[in-house]
Design a protein around this motif. Structure first.
Motif, mmCIF file in Angstrom:
data_model
loop_
_atom_site.group_PDB
_atom_site.id
_atom_site.type_symbol
_atom_site.label_atom_id
_atom_site.label_comp_id
_atom_site.label_asym_id
_atom_site.label_seq_id
_atom_site.Cartn_x
_atom_site.Cartn_y
_atom_site.Cartn_z
ATOM 1 N N VAL A 101 80.181 -29.179 -13.139
ATOM 2 C CA VAL A 101 78.933 -28.695 -12.549
ATOM 3 C C VAL A 101 79.166 -28.065 -11.170
ATOM 4 C CG1 VAL A 101 76.645 -29.369 -11.728
ATOM 5 C CG2 VAL A 101 77.538 -30.355 -13.832
ATOM 6 N N VAL A 102 79.988 -28.695 -10.339
ATOM 7 C CA VAL A 102 80.273 -28.141 -9.012
ATOM 8 C C VAL A 102 80.972 -26.789 -9.142
ATOM 9 C CG1 VAL A 102 81.695 -28.426 -6.939
ATOM 10 C CG2 VAL A 102 80.281 -30.320 -7.754
ATOM 11 N N ALA A 103 81.922 -26.712 -10.048
ATOM 12 C CA ALA A 103 82.632 -25.446 -10.261
ATOM 13 C C ALA A 103 81.691 -24.367 -10.783
ATOM 14 C CB ALA A 103 83.795 -25.649 -11.226
ATOM 15 N N LEU A 104 80.801 -24.747 -11.702
ATOM 16 C CA LEU A 104 79.843 -23.787 -12.241
ATOM 17 C C LEU A 104 78.957 -23.228 -11.131
ATOM 18 C CD1 LEU A 104 78.771 -25.650 -15.497
ATOM 19 C CD2 LEU A 104 79.931 -23.436 -15.408
ATOM 20 N N GLU A 105 78.446 -24.095 -10.275
ATOM 21 C CA GLU A 105 77.582 -23.635 -9.183
ATOM 22 C C GLU A 105 78.354 -22.761 -8.197
ATOM 23 O OE1 GLU A 105 74.804 -25.455 -5.583
ATOM 24 O OE2 GLU A 105 75.089 -26.616 -7.431
ATOM 25 N N THR A 106 79.575 -23.162 -7.910
ATOM 26 C CA THR A 106 80.394 -22.420 -6.946
ATOM 27 C C THR A 106 80.736 -21.024 -7.464
ATOM 28 O OG1 THR A 106 81.360 -24.470 -6.081
ATOM 29 C CG2 THR A 106 82.561 -22.424 -5.651
ATOM 30 N N ARG B 148 78.334 -34.683 -4.560
ATOM 31 C CA ARG B 148 78.368 -34.226 -5.954
ATOM 32 C C ARG B 148 79.702 -34.643 -6.595
ATOM 33 N NH1 ARG B 148 74.951 -29.619 -6.029
ATOM 34 N NH2 ARG B 148 75.518 -29.275 -8.206
ATOM 35 N N GLU B 149 79.646 -35.194 -7.794
ATOM 36 C CA GLU B 149 80.862 -35.576 -8.503
ATOM 37 C C GLU B 149 81.486 -34.339 -9.148
ATOM 38 O OE1 GLU B 149 80.265 -38.733 -11.233
ATOM 39 O OE2 GLU B 149 79.550 -40.145 -9.705
ATOM 40 N N SER B 150 82.834 -34.307 -9.138
ATOM 41 C CA SER B 150 83.512 -33.128 -9.671
ATOM 42 C C SER B 150 84.958 -33.454 -10.026
ATOM 43 C CB SER B 150 83.499 -31.988 -8.634
ATOM 44 O OG SER B 150 84.277 -30.903 -9.062
ATOM 45 N N ILE B 151 85.422 -32.883 -11.128
ATOM 46 C CA ILE B 151 86.832 -33.057 -11.493
ATOM 47 C C ILE B 151 87.740 -32.242 -10.578
ATOM 48 C CG2 ILE B 151 86.314 -33.580 -13.908
ATOM 49 C CD1 ILE B 151 87.189 -30.725 -14.623
ATOM 50 N N TYR C 267 82.830 -23.678 -0.334
ATOM 51 C CA TYR C 267 81.576 -24.055 -0.984
ATOM 52 C C TYR C 267 81.778 -25.251 -1.914
ATOM 53 C CZ TYR C 267 76.846 -23.579 -2.731
ATOM 54 O OH TYR C 267 75.529 -23.830 -3.029
ATOM 55 N N ALA C 268 82.881 -25.277 -2.642
ATOM 56 C CA ALA C 268 83.170 -26.435 -3.498
ATOM 57 C C ALA C 268 83.326 -27.695 -2.647
ATOM 58 C CB ALA C 268 84.433 -26.176 -4.316
ATOM 59 N N GLN C 269 84.024 -27.579 -1.532
ATOM 60 C CA GLN C 269 84.189 -28.720 -0.631
ATOM 61 C C GLN C 269 82.832 -29.189 -0.094
ATOM 62 O OE1 GLN C 269 86.936 -26.824 2.074
ATOM 63 N NE2 GLN C 269 88.695 -27.958 1.265
#
Length: 312
Positions: free
Chosen positions: A230-235, A201-204, A192-194
């Motif tokens: 943000v990506v990690a939070l959603e995932t 989406r930008e992500s660290i 999902y993160a991928q």
């Protein structure tokens, strides 16, 4: 009284001599040579167990029983199909009896075995009805009722990783769509993160992976969550939502005393447990009533050996 537990994995086999208090006194391991076939793996298990005993001056007749955890279910005929071991309806139980005629042998699904270990000596000790979710590459689990593993009428019970909890954008390895495993495993978190990153989406998370999206792992996602990515939070929030739905269904069906979370994903217990009980409460039927305690497993990788040792 001494017992032996054997945890059979796709890459390695671990064996331990365990005392009545659930302490592993001695241990030994070997590689799982899947490519050599079923008979060779069974020969290696025989050598492993007997070497473990011999190196510690123990006679096999001093052992009460030997238990085995295997990454598959075992049908009524004692046959095992374990895809990641390359086994298809092999005579697993019969082979064990032939290899170890001196002692009683028992075997169960590896996730069920881990639940037995946690129920006897770990996070679920003393509870009448206990459920364990093992969140790793896939999702396994075990149900313990009055101290005994529940596996159903045909040995197929407790496959809680394949409870269908919603539609997903990819199918499970079992062929179904919507299995818990496709929402709450380490694999699901990574996928999902991928997916979000591939959508722009930008992500660290990508920085942690040094720009190579294929090397993203679940730890990177949880570490990024702690940084507010943000990506990690959603995932992670999506993962927790579906986990809470699965647990709520278990509460509505079984009303367990306790639910324990094990497996590699549970290393992020601070994130997983935060607010999880309230998410579960949103989906249970009787929202104002007390319900199950939700905890993380305490035995770690030893649960497989300890649980296997105490099969009966």
């Amino acid at each position: 009284m001494l017992f032996v537990g054997v945890d059979i994995g796709g890459t390695g086999i671990q064996a331990g001599v365990v005392n009545e208090e659930g302490k592993i006194l001695y241990r030994k391991e070997c590689a799982t040579k899947v490519e050599d076939g079923f008979e060779k793996v069974m020969d290696d298990i025989n050598i492993l167990v007997r070497s473990l005993l011999g190196e510690n001056d123990l006679d096999i007749y001093e052992i009460n029983s030997i238990g085995f955890g295997v990454p598959s279910f075992i049908n009524k005929k004692g046959l095992v199909t374990a895809v990641n071991l390359g086994w298809y309806e092999v005579e697993f139980i019969e082979s064990l009896k032939n290899k170890f005629p001196e002692v009683k042998v028992y075997a169960e699904n590896d996730a069920t075995v881990a639940a037995v270990g946690e129920a006897k000596f770990g996070s679920m000790k003393g509870k009448d009805i206990a459920v364990m979710y093992t969140l790793g590459t896939g999702v396994g689990g075990g149900i313990i009722i009055n101290g005994r593993a529940f596996t159903g009428a045909n040995g197929m019970g407790s496959e809680i990783g394949h409870a269908i909890i919603g539609e997903n954008y990819f199918d499970c390895n079992c062929g179904n769509n919507g299995c818990l495993e496709t929402f709450c495993s380490a694999t699901a978190i990574i996928k999902y993160a991928q997916k979000l990153i591939e959508e722009g989406r930008e992500s660290i998370i990508l920085d942690m992976a040094e720009g190579d999206i294929k090397t993203i792992n679940a730890k990177m996602v949880f570490d990024s969550y702690r940084e507010g990515d943000v990506v990690a939070l959603e995932t992670v929030n999506r993962f927790k939502l579906y986990l809470s739905k699965a647990m709520a269904s278990m509460v509505n069906t079984l009303d367990p005393d306790i639910i324990s979370i094990g497996g590699g994903v549970s290393r992020a217990s601070d994130i997983i447990l935060e607010g999880l009980d309230e998410l579960v409460r949103q989906h249970i039927l009787y929202k104002k009533e007390d319900f199950t305690d939700i905890v993380c497993a305490t035995l770690g990788a030893d649960a497989g050996i300890i649980g296997a040792a105490f099969l009966s």
